[in-house]
Design a protein around this motif. Sequence first.
Motif, PDB file in Angstrom:
ATOM      1  N   GLN A  19       0.830  -1.207   0.000  1.00  0.00           N
ATOM      2  CA  GLN A  19       0.000   0.000   0.000  1.00  0.00           C
ATOM      3  C   GLN A  19       0.865   1.258   0.000  1.00  0.00           C
ATOM      4  O   GLN A  19       0.526   2.250  -0.655  1.00  0.00           O
ATOM      5  N   ILE A  20       1.970   1.221   0.719  1.00  0.00           N
ATOM      6  CA  ILE A  20       2.876   2.372   0.718  1.00  0.00           C
ATOM      7  C   ILE A  20       3.559   2.491  -0.646  1.00  0.00           C
ATOM      8  O   ILE A  20       3.702   3.591  -1.196  1.00  0.00           O
ATOM      9  N   ALA A  21       3.960   1.347  -1.214  1.00  0.00           N
ATOM     10  CA  ALA A  21       4.657   1.346  -2.501  1.00  0.00           C
ATOM     11  C   ALA A  21       3.786   1.888  -3.624  1.00  0.00           C
ATOM     12  O   ALA A  21       4.285   2.480  -4.581  1.00  0.00           O
ATOM     13  N   ASP A  22       2.474   1.667  -3.506  1.00  0.00           N
ATOM     14  CA  ASP A  22       1.563   2.102  -4.560  1.00  0.00           C
ATOM     15  C   ASP A  22       1.237   3.592  -4.497  1.00  0.00           C
ATOM     16  O   ASP A  22       0.477   4.100  -5.316  1.00  0.00           O
ATOM     17  N   ARG A  23       1.768   4.287  -3.497  1.00  0.00           N
ATOM     18  CA  ARG A  23       1.546   5.730  -3.380  1.00  0.00           C
ATOM     19  C   ARG A  23       2.891   6.427  -3.269  1.00  0.00           C
ATOM     20  O   ARG A  23       3.897   5.826  -2.902  1.00  0.00           O
ATOM     21  N   ASP A  24       2.907   7.697  -3.574  1.00  0.00           N
ATOM     22  CA  ASP A  24       4.157   8.455  -3.423  1.00  0.00           C
ATOM     23  C   ASP A  24       4.489   8.613  -1.945  1.00  0.00           C
ATOM     24  O   ASP A  24       5.600   8.323  -1.507  1.00  0.00           O
ATOM     25  N   THR A  25       3.518   9.107  -1.171  1.00  0.00           N
ATOM     26  CA  THR A  25       3.641   9.198   0.284  1.00  0.00           C
ATOM     27  C   THR A  25       2.280   8.889   0.889  1.00  0.00           C
ATOM     28  O   THR A  25       1.245   9.065   0.244  1.00  0.00           O
ATOM     29  N   VAL A  26       2.282   8.436   2.135  1.00  0.00           N
ATOM     30  CA  VAL A  26       1.023   8.086   2.787  1.00  0.00           C
ATOM     31  C   VAL A  26       1.165   8.268   4.292  1.00  0.00           C
ATOM     32  O   VAL A  26       2.245   8.049   4.858  1.00  0.00           O
ATOM     33  N   SER A  27       0.094   8.669   4.944  1.00  0.00           N
ATOM     34  CA  SER A  27       0.104   8.863   6.396  1.00  0.00           C
ATOM     35  C   SER A  27      -0.434   7.615   7.085  1.00  0.00           C
ATOM     36  O   SER A  27      -1.083   6.767   6.460  1.00  0.00           O
ATOM     37  N   LYS A  28      -0.210   7.537   8.388  1.00  0.00           N
ATOM     38  CA  LYS A  28      -0.720   6.406   9.159  1.00  0.00           C
ATOM     39  C   LYS A  28      -2.247   6.389   9.140  1.00  0.00           C
ATOM     40  O   LYS A  28      -2.874   5.318   9.052  1.00  0.00           O
ATOM     41  N   ALA A  29      -2.861   7.581   9.202  1.00  0.00           N
ATOM     42  CA  ALA A  29      -4.330   7.648   9.180  1.00  0.00           C
ATOM     43  C   ALA A  29      -4.889   7.072   7.882  1.00  0.00           C
ATOM     44  O   ALA A  29      -5.899   6.362   7.880  1.00  0.00           O
ATOM     45  N   GLU A  30      -4.228   7.371   6.779  1.00  0.00           N
ATOM     46  CA  GLU A  30      -4.675   6.825   5.482  1.00  0.00           C
ATOM     47  C   GLU A  30      -4.508   5.318   5.446  1.00  0.00           C
ATOM     48  O   GLU A  30      -5.368   4.599   4.916  1.00  0.00           O
ATOM     49  N   LEU A  31      -3.429   4.822   6.010  1.00  0.00           N
ATOM     50  CA  LEU A  31      -3.211   3.377   6.062  1.00  0.00           C
ATOM     51  C   LEU A  31      -4.236   2.704   6.971  1.00  0.00           C
ATOM     52  O   LEU A  31      -4.725   1.609   6.674  1.00  0.00           O
ATOM     53  N   ARG A  67      -2.178  17.518  15.167  1.00  0.00           N
ATOM     54  CA  ARG A  67      -0.774  17.465  14.780  1.00  0.00           C
ATOM     55  C   ARG A  67      -0.651  17.093  13.302  1.00  0.00           C
ATOM     56  O   ARG A  67      -1.462  16.351  12.764  1.00  0.00           O
ATOM     57  N   ARG A  68       0.389  17.597  12.672  1.00  0.00           N
ATOM     58  CA  ARG A  68       0.645  17.218  11.290  1.00  0.00           C
ATOM     59  C   ARG A  68       1.127  15.767  11.257  1.00  0.00           C
ATOM     60  O   ARG A  68       2.000  15.376  12.060  1.00  0.00           O
ATOM     61  N   PRO A  69       0.574  14.954  10.370  1.00  0.00           N
ATOM     62  CA  PRO A  69       0.917  13.523  10.371  1.00  0.00           C
ATOM     63  C   PRO A  69       2.277  13.235   9.740  1.00  0.00           C
ATOM     64  O   PRO A  69       2.707  13.929   8.817  1.00  0.00           O
ATOM     65  N   ILE A  70       2.935  12.202  10.253  1.00  0.00           N
ATOM     66  CA  ILE A  70       4.177  11.722   9.641  1.00  0.00           C
ATOM     67  C   ILE A  70       3.810  11.022   8.331  1.00  0.00           C
ATOM     68  O   ILE A  70       2.851  10.254   8.263  1.00  0.00           O
ATOM     69  N   LEU A  71       4.583  11.286   7.294  1.00  0.00           N
ATOM     70  CA  LEU A  71       4.364  10.644   5.996  1.00  0.00           C
ATOM     71  C   LEU A  71       5.417   9.560   5.776  1.00  0.00           C
ATOM     72  O   LEU A  71       6.587   9.719   6.143  1.00  0.00           O
ATOM     73  N   TYR A  72       4.982   8.459   5.158  1.00  0.00           N
ATOM     74  CA  TYR A  72       5.859   7.329   4.882  1.00  0.00           C
ATOM     75  C   TYR A  72       5.967   7.109   3.379  1.00  0.00           C
ATOM     76  O   TYR A  72       5.038   7.387   2.616  1.00  0.00           O
ATOM     77  N   LYS A  73       7.104   6.607   2.970  1.00  0.00           N
ATOM     78  CA  LYS A  73       7.283   6.163   1.585  1.00  0.00           C
ATOM     79  C   LYS A  73       8.245   4.978   1.601  1.00  0.00           C
ATOM     80  O   LYS A  73       8.957   4.747   2.592  1.00  0.00           O
TER      81      LYS A  73
END
Length: 400
Positions: A19-31, A67-73
């Motif tokens: 799911q992370i690989a299929d997006r440029d960046t993603v937050s924990k809330a989105e995951l 708070r601003r969310p941490i983004l993962y890639k």
Amino acid sequence: MMNEPERSIPSLKKRIYQQIADRDTVSKAELLSSSRLTSSTLTRLLEDLLAEGLIETTGLGPSSGGRRPILYKINRDYGYIFGLEISRLTSTLGLFDLQMNPKSLVRWRMDESITPARLVEYAARLMRSFLKDHRIGPDRILGLGIGAVGPLDRKNGVILDPLYFPAKGWAQAPICRMFEEETGFRALLENGANTALIGEQWSIRHEKIQHALYVHAGMSLRSAMMSYGQIVHGTVDMEGSIGQMIIQTDGPRLYAAGNYGALEALASVQALEKQARTQAKMGNSPLAEKYRVSPEQLSFEVLVQALAADEPAVREWFRESAVYFGVGLANLINVFHPEIVFLGGALINSNPMYYETATEIARKNTYYYPAYEPRFSKGELKEDAVVTGAALIVRDQLEL
């Protein structure tokens, strides 16, 4: 919400990585929203992926009130993948990072000298050159994905009995074993039409396309279908079956084993070459004399030149071919009803007229038109679709 059982953690980790690989960046809330995991389970999975270097943080996303969310890639340099296309006219080797950015790509023509052994030798030499150029150790390579002309035995990595290769020796070629012995890299085999569709669907992944069709019109006709985001594999591997679709019951056949009136006998590179050579031998065409070749040397390349010069007879041959191809395409669309139809291959790219005529005919012969009308596209990756999709099949099978 119940916690996921401990034994499913590896598969959950792979799902989150994908799911992370299929997006440029993603937050924990989105995951959390897309995975339906508990917050604690997702946190543990993300911590594991970070610790293993598979993913990385990339700043903070916009605030939605707190708070601003941490983004993962994904960590694109965790490893690298080779992708290889094997086709009748050209073959391509690419080296990709895990975000599918091509670091090197080389394409070459296939001729009578390129047997399986010669191809493996040449491609392996290129691989070593790529690694040296980018200062990447062989231990960083996660595998080799191969998209090849069928039919194939995908499970055992064998090209079975393909037609029309310029060189001999391609029947029963254990191509994966040959590459593994030569390079030491794990090799996976898939149909080129399937990897092209995988690559093109990935290139527009933000559109969340679930049902797609890919048709390649070149030396032969090949197709692939995707339903609910997954490639449709039949009982046997025959990507070229579309070529045997009967369009004209009393029509010609391209070769002795083919169907009479089959689509490939009316709309393929070989069909056009056969038509041009026959007309030249009968004295009905000045092309051979004009281009200073014998009738047997009236190749597709010569016909494309003549088409660009607007030779009336050649333009009509290509137009008729496009009409037949459009009818065959409409038949596939009426069976499958895709959201998008990707078209590729030498014929599609020979001249804008071919693509425009074929899609117009297909559109008009689509059932429910104009209420239902699929989108047509030459794709984003075009000639690099097969090799990119081949690399993707390796990434998708990473053991996490």
